[in-house]
Motif scaffolding. Structure first.
Motif, PDB file in Angstrom:
ATOM      1  N   GLN A   6      -3.562  13.201   6.987  1.00  0.00           N
ATOM      2  CA  GLN A   6      -4.249  12.640   5.826  1.00  0.00           C
ATOM      3  C   GLN A   6      -3.820  11.181   5.641  1.00  0.00           C
ATOM      4  N   THR A   7      -4.778  10.296   5.364  1.00  0.00           N
ATOM      5  CA  THR A   7      -4.422   8.882   5.188  1.00  0.00           C
ATOM      6  C   THR A   7      -3.923   8.639   3.763  1.00  0.00           C
ATOM      7  N   PHE A   8      -3.222   7.535   3.613  1.00  0.00           N
ATOM      8  CA  PHE A   8      -2.732   7.133   2.298  1.00  0.00           C
ATOM      9  C   PHE A   8      -3.894   6.952   1.325  1.00  0.00           C
ATOM     10  N   ASP A  30      -4.837  -1.110  -1.778  1.00  0.00           N
ATOM     11  CA  ASP A  30      -5.402  -1.552  -0.501  1.00  0.00           C
ATOM     12  C   ASP A  30      -4.923  -2.980  -0.207  1.00  0.00           C
ATOM     13  N   ALA A  31      -4.879  -3.818  -1.268  1.00  0.00           N
ATOM     14  CA  ALA A  31      -4.414  -5.195  -1.087  1.00  0.00           C
ATOM     15  C   ALA A  31      -2.943  -5.204  -0.653  1.00  0.00           C
ATOM     16  N   LEU A  32      -2.128  -4.368  -1.291  1.00  0.00           N
ATOM     17  CA  LEU A  32      -0.694  -4.375  -0.964  1.00  0.00           C
ATOM     18  C   LEU A  32      -0.420  -3.821   0.445  1.00  0.00           C
ATOM     19  N   THR A  33      -1.140  -2.776   0.820  1.00  0.00           N
ATOM     20  CA  THR A  33      -0.910  -2.238   2.174  1.00  0.00           C
ATOM     21  C   THR A  33      -1.430  -3.223   3.230  1.00  0.00           C
ATOM     22  N   SER A  34      -2.541  -3.903   2.921  1.00  0.00           N
ATOM     23  CA  SER A  34      -3.053  -4.899   3.881  1.00  0.00           C
ATOM     24  C   SER A  34      -2.038  -6.024   4.039  1.00  0.00           C
ATOM     25  N   ALA A  35      -1.486  -6.470   2.913  1.00  0.00           N
ATOM     26  CA  ALA A  35      -0.477  -7.537   2.981  1.00  0.00           C
ATOM     27  C   ALA A  35       0.713  -7.077   3.823  1.00  0.00           C
ATOM     28  N   ALA A  36       1.172  -5.862   3.591  1.00  0.00           N
ATOM     29  CA  ALA A  36       2.351  -5.364   4.319  1.00  0.00           C
ATOM     30  C   ALA A  36       2.086  -5.313   5.824  1.00  0.00           C
ATOM     31  N   LYS A  37       0.882  -4.867   6.203  1.00  0.00           N
ATOM     32  CA  LYS A  37       0.563  -4.779   7.635  1.00  0.00           C
ATOM     33  C   LYS A  37       0.505  -6.167   8.261  1.00  0.00           C
ATOM     34  N   HIS A  38      -0.031  -7.092   7.496  1.00  0.00           N
ATOM     35  CA  HIS A  38      -0.143  -8.474   7.972  1.00  0.00           C
ATOM     36  C   HIS A  38       1.267  -9.080   8.152  1.00  0.00           C
ATOM     37  N   ILE A  39       2.144  -8.845   7.168  1.00  0.00           N
ATOM     38  CA  ILE A  39       3.524  -9.368   7.250  1.00  0.00           C
ATOM     39  C   ILE A  39       4.236  -8.737   8.444  1.00  0.00           C
ATOM     40  N   GLU A  40       4.025  -7.425   8.590  1.00  0.00           N
ATOM     41  CA  GLU A  40       4.681  -6.695   9.688  1.00  0.00           C
ATOM     42  C   GLU A  40       4.288  -7.308  11.031  1.00  0.00           C
ATOM     43  N   HIS A  41       3.028  -7.659  11.156  1.00  0.00           N
ATOM     44  CA  HIS A  41       2.533  -8.258  12.394  1.00  0.00           C
ATOM     45  C   HIS A  41       3.276  -9.573  12.688  1.00  0.00           C
ATOM     46  N   TYR A  42       3.391 -10.426  11.660  1.00  0.00           N
ATOM     47  CA  TYR A  42       4.101 -11.710  11.848  1.00  0.00           C
ATOM     48  C   TYR A  42       5.568 -11.482  12.153  1.00  0.00           C
ATOM     49  N   ASP A 179       0.129   4.820  11.586  1.00  0.00           N
ATOM     50  CA  ASP A 179      -0.319   5.514  12.804  1.00  0.00           C
ATOM     51  C   ASP A 179      -0.885   4.512  13.813  1.00  0.00           C
ATOM     52  N   GLU A 180      -1.492   5.024  14.863  1.00  0.00           N
ATOM     53  CA  GLU A 180      -1.979   4.176  15.958  1.00  0.00           C
ATOM     54  C   GLU A 180      -3.047   3.198  15.505  1.00  0.00           C
ATOM     55  N   THR A 181      -3.768   3.556  14.429  1.00  0.00           N
ATOM     56  CA  THR A 181      -4.860   2.694  13.980  1.00  0.00           C
ATOM     57  C   THR A 181      -4.404   1.795  12.825  1.00  0.00           C
ATOM     58  N   MET A 182      -3.085   1.761  12.596  1.00  0.00           N
ATOM     59  CA  MET A 182      -2.498   0.943  11.528  1.00  0.00           C
ATOM     60  C   MET A 182      -2.855   1.463  10.134  1.00  0.00           C
ATOM     61  N   ASP A 183      -3.160   2.750  10.033  1.00  0.00           N
ATOM     62  CA  ASP A 183      -3.311   3.385   8.716  1.00  0.00           C
ATOM     63  C   ASP A 183      -1.971   4.005   8.339  1.00  0.00           C
ATOM     64  N   PHE A 184      -1.616   3.953   7.036  1.00  0.00           N
ATOM     65  CA  PHE A 184      -0.463   4.729   6.582  1.00  0.00           C
ATOM     66  C   PHE A 184      -0.951   6.158   6.373  1.00  0.00           C
ATOM     67  N   VAL A 185      -0.226   7.125   6.925  1.00  0.00           N
ATOM     68  CA  VAL A 185      -0.678   8.519   6.899  1.00  0.00           C
ATOM     69  C   VAL A 185       0.482   9.468   6.579  1.00  0.00           C
ATOM     70  N   ARG A 186       0.162  10.729   6.466  1.00  0.00           N
ATOM     71  CA  ARG A 186       1.078  11.854   6.275  1.00  0.00           C
ATOM     72  C   ARG A 186       1.930  11.744   5.008  1.00  0.00           C
ATOM     73  N   PRO A 187       1.303  11.951   3.834  1.00  0.00           N
ATOM     74  CA  PRO A 187       2.076  11.926   2.592  1.00  0.00           C
ATOM     75  C   PRO A 187       3.171  12.996   2.611  1.00  0.00           C
ATOM     76  N   THR A 188       4.396  12.549   2.381  1.00  0.00           N
ATOM     77  CA  THR A 188       5.517  13.487   2.357  1.00  0.00           C
ATOM     78  C   THR A 188       6.277  13.264   1.064  1.00  0.00           C
ATOM     79  N   ARG A 189       6.380  14.299   0.256  1.00  0.00           N
ATOM     80  CA  ARG A 189       7.064  14.165  -1.036  1.00  0.00           C
ATOM     81  C   ARG A 189       8.564  14.024  -0.816  1.00  0.00           C
ATOM     82  N   MET A 190       9.145  13.036  -1.450  1.00  0.00           N
ATOM     83  CA  MET A 190      10.578  12.794  -1.297  1.00  0.00           C
ATOM     84  C   MET A 190      11.318  13.375  -2.504  1.00  0.00           C
ATOM     85  N   ILE A 191      12.252  14.277  -2.238  1.00  0.00           N
ATOM     86  CA  ILE A 191      13.108  14.804  -3.305  1.00  0.00           C
ATOM     87  C   ILE A 191      14.540  14.610  -2.824  1.00  0.00           C
TER      88      ILE A 191
END
Ligand code: FDP
Length: 327
Positions: A6-8, A30-42, A179-191
């Motif tokens: 499942q995607t974010f 969407d804006a924040l995840t796009s920014a993060a992916k862009h920063i990660e690339h740089y 993931d491979e397509t640069m989507d954030f996926v697999r919601p996992t609850r953190m406790i």
């Protein structure tokens, strides 16, 4: 069979619909995840392109600005602006509050686009941390300096690891992986785990004798029960605490041999560092306090770049150190 997740965005859409909410928050995320992916690339290509060095100027805190800090700041402000949903932003990289969509924006965003600068020259993990609060939509605006308890969400990208953790008010803290397509996926609850077997302590051990005596005593009495880990990047160190339990701390510096180097107010910034991890921690069952034992999420900021000491992690440990601090 390949495993698809499942995607974010899908997760968030579902969350908004279940709570009868608008899609504005989705557009912001969407804006924040796009920014993060862009920063990660740089960041990933930074060593090759000469982006991991100093920019040659100082920031509002009087610290050296790295070239990557500037890149990350530009990218984030661009995406926040084009989202059309942000009224004002407060960033580590900007002295003044940044006006974004002052007429139509709905959210305040507090962010540090690249935290943990000692890791930058090595290309090691840094954090993009952010908190989100909603403007008063009825009546006059009630100010952009919000306490953490008024945030509606807070999160962090650990760059360049492809992980994203998001705390949603009263709805838990969730971790995603790219993931491979640069989507954030697999919601996992953190406790936070209750079992203390894997609990870690995380602090700058070289500074321990500069802490208040009662904090030094607490460390001495307790450290042998836990594992010690410290990377020097809040997001990365807190990422481990969320998974394994324990406590990250950046206490006030009050006993430095060079008194000019004391930091009685602490080092970390309240609005876009301490309150962000405190928020995620609360949603994962943990807690956070400052040097007086006051919950971080209850501190009302008086200025955008306010500093605080921080103790964050498993509830039992925070209660224990909280008693010492407030005593
Ligand atoms: P840095 O100064 O390297 O940018 O935000 C401040 C921060 O990093 C945190 O990410 C980190 O936890 C801490 O400071 C590290 O400080 P020390 O070098 O004093 O340990």
């Amino acid at each position: 069979m390949i495993r698809l997740e499942q995607t974010f965005m899908n997760f968030l859409l579902d969350h908004q619909e279940r709570h009868n909410r608008t899609y504005n928050f989705l557009i912001l995320m969407d804006a924040l995840t796009s920014a993060a992916k862009h920063i990660e690339h740089y960041y990933l290509t930074g060593a090759l392109k000469g982006n991991l060095g100093l920019a040659g100027n100082l920031n509002v805190q009087g610290e050296d600005v790295m070239r990557m800090d500037q890149i990350a700041q530009e990218i984030t402000v661009h995406y926040l602006r084009t989202s059309g949903r942000v009224i004002h932003a407060i960033s580590e990289e900007s002295d003044k509050v940044i006006p974004i969509n002052t007429e139509s924006g709905r959210y305040f965003v507090y962010f540090d686009p690249l935290d943990g600068s000692s890791n930058v020259p090595h290309g090691l993990p840094v954090g993009f941390l952010f908190g989100v609060a909603k403007r008063n939509l009825e009546g006059p605006e009630d100010g952009h300096l919000r306490a953490g308890r008024d945030y509606m969400a807070a999160g962090m990208f650990v760059i360049p690891t492809g992980t994203f953790t998001l705390g949603l008010k009263d709805a838990g803290t969730w971790r995603f992986h790219i993931d491979e397509t640069m989507d954030f996926v697999r919601p996992t609850r953190m406790i936070l785990p209750e079992d203390a077997k894997k609990w870690e302590l995380s602090f700058n051990a070289a500074s321990r004798y500069t802490y208040a005596e009662k904090v030094q005593n607490w460390i001495e009495q307790n450290e042998q029960k836990y594992v010690f880990r410290y990377l020097g990047s809040l997001a990365a160190d807190f990422h481990r605490i969320l998974s394994n339990g324990g406590m990250f701390m950046y206490p006030a510096i009050v006993n430095h041999p060079d008194p000019k180097k004391n930091r009685p107010q602490g080092k970390l910034r309240l609005m876009y560092e301490a309150a962000v991890v405190a928020f995620m921690c609360r949603e994962a069952g943990g807690a956070a306090v400052d040097e007086t034992g006051t919950p971080i999420l209850d501190i009302q900021p008086r200025k955008p770049h306010q500093r605080t000491a921080l103790y964050v992690g498993s509830k039992l440990l925070i209660e224990d150190i909280g008693r010492v601090l407030s005593g």
